[in-house]
Design a protein around this motif. Structure first.
Motif, mmCIF file in Angstrom:
data_model
loop_
_atom_site.group_PDB
_atom_site.id
_atom_site.type_symbol
_atom_site.label_atom_id
_atom_site.label_comp_id
_atom_site.label_asym_id
_atom_site.label_seq_id
_atom_site.Cartn_x
_atom_site.Cartn_y
_atom_site.Cartn_z
ATOM 1 N N GLY A 97 -5.282 -11.986 19.086
ATOM 2 C CA GLY A 97 -3.933 -11.653 18.607
ATOM 3 C C GLY A 97 -3.780 -10.174 18.299
ATOM 4 O O GLY A 97 -4.661 -9.365 18.583
ATOM 5 N N PRO A 98 -2.649 -9.789 17.702
ATOM 6 C CA PRO A 98 -2.353 -8.373 17.470
ATOM 7 C C PRO A 98 -3.282 -7.729 16.436
ATOM 8 O O PRO A 98 -3.762 -8.388 15.514
ATOM 9 C CB PRO A 98 -0.912 -8.394 16.952
ATOM 10 N N VAL A 99 -3.480 -6.447 16.635
ATOM 11 C CA VAL A 99 -4.399 -5.677 15.801
ATOM 12 C C VAL A 99 -3.640 -4.495 15.206
ATOM 13 O O VAL A 99 -2.837 -3.870 15.892
ATOM 14 C CB VAL A 99 -5.573 -5.188 16.683
ATOM 15 N N MET A 100 -3.886 -4.202 13.955
ATOM 16 C CA MET A 100 -3.320 -3.006 13.324
ATOM 17 C C MET A 100 -4.472 -2.029 13.066
ATOM 18 O O MET A 100 -5.472 -2.396 12.447
ATOM 19 C CB MET A 100 -2.653 -3.403 12.002
ATOM 20 N N ASN A 101 -4.316 -0.811 13.557
ATOM 21 C CA ASN A 101 -5.379 0.179 13.384
ATOM 22 C C ASN A 101 -5.135 1.014 12.144
ATOM 23 O O ASN A 101 -4.118 1.702 12.048
ATOM 24 C CB ASN A 101 -5.454 1.076 14.617
ATOM 25 N N LEU A 102 -6.062 0.925 11.218
ATOM 26 C CA LEU A 102 -5.927 1.655 9.963
ATOM 27 C C LEU A 102 -6.789 2.919 10.034
ATOM 28 O O LEU A 102 -7.961 2.852 10.402
ATOM 29 C CB LEU A 102 -6.412 0.749 8.819
ATOM 30 N N LEU A 103 -6.173 4.042 9.710
ATOM 31 C CA LEU A 103 -6.896 5.317 9.626
ATOM 32 C C LEU A 103 -7.053 5.648 8.148
ATOM 33 O O LEU A 103 -6.082 5.606 7.394
ATOM 34 C CB LEU A 103 -6.073 6.410 10.325
ATOM 35 N N ILE A 104 -8.280 5.962 7.747
ATOM 36 C CA ILE A 104 -8.525 6.234 6.327
ATOM 37 C C ILE A 104 -9.240 7.577 6.184
ATOM 38 O O ILE A 104 -10.231 7.830 6.864
ATOM 39 C CB ILE A 104 -9.420 5.133 5.699
ATOM 40 N N TYR A 105 -8.702 8.419 5.316
ATOM 41 C CA TYR A 105 -9.408 9.644 4.909
ATOM 42 C C TYR A 105 -9.775 9.489 3.440
ATOM 43 O O TYR A 105 -8.948 9.044 2.634
ATOM 44 C CB TYR A 105 -8.518 10.876 5.068
ATOM 45 N N LEU A 106 -11.006 9.856 3.121
ATOM 46 C CA LEU A 106 -11.478 9.684 1.740
ATOM 47 C C LEU A 106 -12.156 10.944 1.250
ATOM 48 O O LEU A 106 -12.830 11.636 2.030
ATOM 49 C CB LEU A 106 -12.516 8.543 1.688
ATOM 50 N N PRO A 107 -12.012 11.229 -0.055
ATOM 51 C CA PRO A 107 -12.787 12.345 -0.606
ATOM 52 C C PRO A 107 -14.267 11.978 -0.591
ATOM 53 O O PRO A 107 -14.614 10.804 -0.617
ATOM 54 C CB PRO A 107 -12.261 12.470 -2.034
ATOM 55 N N LYS A 108 -15.102 12.998 -0.571
ATOM 56 C CA LYS A 108 -16.543 12.726 -0.577
ATOM 57 C C LYS A 108 -17.005 12.526 -2.006
ATOM 58 O O LYS A 108 -17.237 13.489 -2.731
ATOM 59 C CB LYS A 108 -17.274 13.899 0.060
ATOM 60 N N THR A 109 -17.073 11.290 -2.407
ATOM 61 C CA THR A 109 -17.535 10.958 -3.760
ATOM 62 C C THR A 109 -18.229 9.604 -3.688
ATOM 63 O O THR A 109 -17.992 8.843 -2.756
ATOM 64 C CB THR A 109 -16.354 10.898 -4.748
ATOM 65 N N ASP A 110 -19.058 9.337 -4.694
ATOM 66 C CA ASP A 110 -19.730 8.034 -4.708
ATOM 67 C C ASP A 110 -18.872 6.970 -5.384
ATOM 68 O O ASP A 110 -19.195 5.797 -5.363
ATOM 69 C CB ASP A 110 -21.080 8.147 -5.441
ATOM 70 N N GLN A 111 -17.814 7.426 -6.016
ATOM 71 C CA GLN A 111 -16.945 6.485 -6.734
ATOM 72 C C GLN A 111 -15.894 5.901 -5.788
ATOM 73 O O GLN A 111 -15.399 6.612 -4.924
ATOM 74 C CB GLN A 111 -16.184 7.229 -7.847
ATOM 75 N N PRO A 112 -15.515 4.616 -5.977
ATOM 76 C CA PRO A 112 -14.379 4.085 -5.217
ATOM 77 C C PRO A 112 -13.103 4.832 -5.616
ATOM 78 O O PRO A 112 -12.894 5.103 -6.801
ATOM 79 C CB PRO A 112 -14.300 2.615 -5.646
ATOM 80 N N VAL A 113 -12.276 5.192 -4.640
ATOM 81 C CA VAL A 113 -11.142 6.063 -4.956
ATOM 82 C C VAL A 113 -9.796 5.338 -4.896
ATOM 83 O O VAL A 113 -9.593 4.435 -4.080
ATOM 84 C CB VAL A 113 -11.081 7.290 -3.996
ATOM 85 N N PRO A 114 -8.856 5.764 -5.740
ATOM 86 C CA PRO A 114 -7.485 5.272 -5.623
ATOM 87 C C PRO A 114 -6.932 5.760 -4.289
ATOM 88 O O PRO A 114 -7.262 6.864 -3.848
ATOM 89 C CB PRO A 114 -6.760 5.940 -6.790
ATOM 90 N N THR A 115 -6.115 4.956 -3.655
ATOM 91 C CA THR A 115 -5.728 5.263 -2.274
ATOM 92 C C THR A 115 -4.246 4.963 -2.030
ATOM 93 O O THR A 115 -3.736 3.957 -2.506
ATOM 94 C CB THR A 115 -6.635 4.431 -1.326
ATOM 95 N N PHE A 116 -3.605 5.873 -1.321
ATOM 96 C CA PHE A 116 -2.228 5.625 -0.879
ATOM 97 C C PHE A 116 -2.261 4.803 0.406
ATOM 98 O O PHE A 116 -2.968 5.168 1.351
ATOM 99 C CB PHE A 116 -1.494 6.946 -0.586
ATOM 100 N N MET A 117 -1.511 3.713 0.412
ATOM 101 C CA MET A 117 -1.386 2.905 1.643
ATOM 102 C C MET A 117 0.029 3.114 2.156
ATOM 103 O O MET A 117 1.001 2.822 1.464
ATOM 104 C CB MET A 117 -1.637 1.429 1.308
ATOM 105 N N THR A 118 0.146 3.657 3.349
ATOM 106 C CA THR A 118 1.474 3.986 3.863
ATOM 107 C C THR A 118 1.527 3.856 5.379
ATOM 108 O O THR A 118 0.560 4.167 6.060
ATOM 109 C CB THR A 118 1.902 5.393 3.346
ATOM 110 N N LEU A 119 2.626 3.374 5.879
ATOM 111 C CA LEU A 119 2.769 3.252 7.331
ATOM 112 C C LEU A 119 3.316 4.561 7.886
ATOM 113 O O LEU A 119 3.931 5.350 7.172
ATOM 114 C CB LEU A 119 3.714 2.094 7.675
#
Ligand code: GTR
Length: 412
Positions: A97-119
Motif C-alpha cells: 500500500g501507500p508509503v509516506m516518506n518522513l525526513l528528519i533532521y535532529l540536533p546532535k545530542t544523546d537526549q531525545p529531542v522535542p520535534t516539529f512534525m509538519t507536512l
C-alpha cells in the motif's frame, strides 16, 4: 472561475453580518459545561463528533501495527551540524500500500529531542538543498519555479522552498524537524478520491467517501498522526513533545491533527484561515462557499450544507481550538493575509480561551486584538506579524520561543 469571482468578498468589518457563536461550554442539549470532567466526558466528544461529521469527515483508525523502514541515515548532515534520517512509513496494513516518506533532521545530542512534525507542499527535497534527500515520487503540482515538470520532480526542486525551512536554526535551537510531503498521503486535487489514501479504506463497492467521511484535510491530518506513530518509536525523538505545525491549508491540517490526536503536545497554525483558525460565521475574506467551490476535496461533503449558510453549522472554528485545550496552541496571522481573516483568527483563540481556563490552564492573555509584531505568547497564543501569506525565518523563531516556554517548560 468567473462565477466564483462574482461572489462578493467581505473585506470590511462593517459588512460582516450579525451572528451568534455556538458556546463551547454549552452542550447540544443545553447542559452548562462547568467542570473539566463534563468537558472531557460530554462536550469534547460531542464537538469532536460534530467536526468529524459536518466539517472534516471521519478518518479510519490507525493501521494495526506500525510498519516502517529507515531508508537513509547520516550523522553528518548539514555540514556536520545535524543528524538526518529518512523513513518510509507504511500507511496501511498492506505492505504494497501507500508509503509516506518522513525526513528528519535532529540536533546532535544523546537526549531525545522535542520535534516539529509538519507536512510540506512540494516534497522533502524542496525544504533543503541537500543532495541526499530522496526526490518525491508522488504526484506534484506543476511549477517551473520549483522544478516540477509533468507532475514529477526534477533536480531543480532541491531547496526550492528552503526560505520557509530554516533547518539549521531549528536544530541549533535543540529541536528536531520531521516533515513529509502531503501528496504522499493524498494528492491535492479533486479527483473524487480515486488516488491517494482514501480508496484503501473503501468498503466493497464503495467508490467515494460518504458525506461524513474524510476529505483531504482529514487525510493529511491522519498522515501526520502516522508520522507521530513513528516518532513515538524513535529513541532519538521525545515522542511526548511532538509539535504539530502547518502553514495555510496545512495549518488547517495541523489544527485538525492536534484536535483529533491528543498525543500531539502542542499545535502551531500559520495563516490557516477559513476552515482553520478563522471563524466561519464572519465570512471575512475566504468564505465557506468559496473554499468548498475552489477546493471541493478538502472538507467532507456535509460541509457544503453551510455554503452561504454558516449560521446553521453546529460548530465554529473557535471550538476546533478548544479541542486542543489544555495543550499549548499558537495561532499565527500575517497582516497582509486578509483572505485568511487575521481578526477572525484572533477571535477564535479568544472564544476558545474559556475552555483552557475551565481546564485549569492559562488561556489567551490578551482581551483585544494585539498590534502587529506584539506577540501574545500565552499558553493559548496569538501573533500577527507584518507581511504576506508565507512562512518566514522570524516565524520559526517565534514558534521556538513559544515551544521553549510551553513545551520545554523554560519559562516565557
Ligand atoms: C488558498 C486557499 C486558502 C489557503 C491557501 C494555501 O488558495 O484559499 O484556504 O489554504 O490556498 O493553502 O496556500
Amino acid at each position: 472561475m468567473l462565477h466564483a469571482q462574482q461572489e462578493q468578498v467581505i473585506y470590511d468589518e462593517a459588512d460582516i453580518p450579525k451572528f451568534t457563536l455556538p458556546d463551547p461550554l454549552v452542550a447540544a442539549d443545553g447542559t452548562k459545561i462547568d467542570s473539566a470532567q463534563a468537558w472531557n466526558e460530554i462536550r469534547r466528544p460531542e464537538l469532536m463528533e460534530l467536526f468529524e461529521q459536518e466539517v472534516y469527515g471521519k478518518a479510519p483508525p490507525a493501521p494495526e501495527k506500525i510498519a516502517f523502514k529507515v531508508t537513509e541515515s547520516s550523522d553528518d548532515a548539514l555540514g556536520g551540524k545535524a543528524r538526518r534520517r529518512q523513513v518510509a512509513i507504511q500507511l496501511t496494513d498492506d505492505p504494497k500500500g501507500p508509503v509516506m516518506n518522513l525526513l528528519i533532521y535532529l540536533p546532535k545530542t544523546d537526549q531525545p529531542v522535542p520535534t516539529f512534525m509538519t507536512l510540506n507542499f512540494f516534497g522533502n527535497a524542496s525544504i533543503e538543498n541537500d543532495p541526499a534527500i530522496q526526490l518525491p515520487q508522488s504526484w506534484l503540482r506543476n511549477s517551473s519555479d520549483k522544478g516540477v515538470d509533468d507532475h514529477k520532480a526534477t533536480e531543480k526542486l532541491r531547496g526550492a522552498s528552503s526560505s520557509r525551512w530554516p533547518v539549521e536554526m531549528i536544530v541549533e535551537n535543540g529541536y528536531g524537524l520531521a516533515t513529509a510531503y502531503y501528496g504522499d498521503i493524498d494528492p491535492d486535487f479533486d479527483d473524487k478520491f480515486q488516488n491517494g489514501i482514501h480508496p484503501y479504506f473503501y468498503k466493497e463497492g464503495q467508490k467515494t467517501p460518504q458525506p461524513d467521511q474524510w476529505g483531504s484535510i482529514a487525510a493529511w491530518a491522519w498522515g501526520m498522526s502516522r508520522g507521530l506513530d513513528y516518532l513515538e518509536e524513535d529513541k532519538e525523538v521525545d515522542g511526548s513533545k511532538v509539535i504539530a505545525m502547518g502553514h495555510s491549508r496545512l495549518g488547517k491540517t495541523a489544527l485538525w491533527a492536534g484536535a483529533s490526536d491528543p498525543r500531539f503536545a502542542a499545535v502551531i497554525s500559520n495563516n490557516s484561515g477559513c476552515g482553520g483558525a478563522a471563524l466561519s460565521r464572519r465570512r471575512f475574506g475566504e468564505s465557506v462557499k468559496r473554499i468548498n467551490t475552489s477546493f471541493p476535496h478538502w472538507f467532507c461533503d456535509n460541509f457544503v450544507k453551510y455554503n452561504h449558510n454558516e449560521d446553521a453549522c453546529p460548530v465554529d472554528q473557535h471550538e476546533l481550538i478548544a479541542l486542543i485545550a489544555p495543550r499549548p496552541c499558537l495561532v499565527c496571522s500575517a497582516e497582509e493575509d486578509r483572505w485568511a481573516d487575521p481578526h477572525g483568527e484572533f477571535l477564535s483563540a479568544h472564544y476558545a480561551s474559556p475552555v483552557y481556563e475551565l481546564l485549569g490552564v492559562e488561556g489567551l492573555t490578551a482581551e483585544e486584538m494585539p498590534k502587529v509584531d506584539e506577540p501574545v505568547l500565552s499558553r493559548l497564543g496569538y501573533v500577527i506579524r507584518p507581511g504576506k501569506h508565507d512562512v518566514l525565518v522570524s516565524d520559526w523563531q517565534r514558534y521556538m520561543q513559544f515551544a521553549d516556554a510551553h513545551v520545554m517548560g523554560k519559562g516565557k
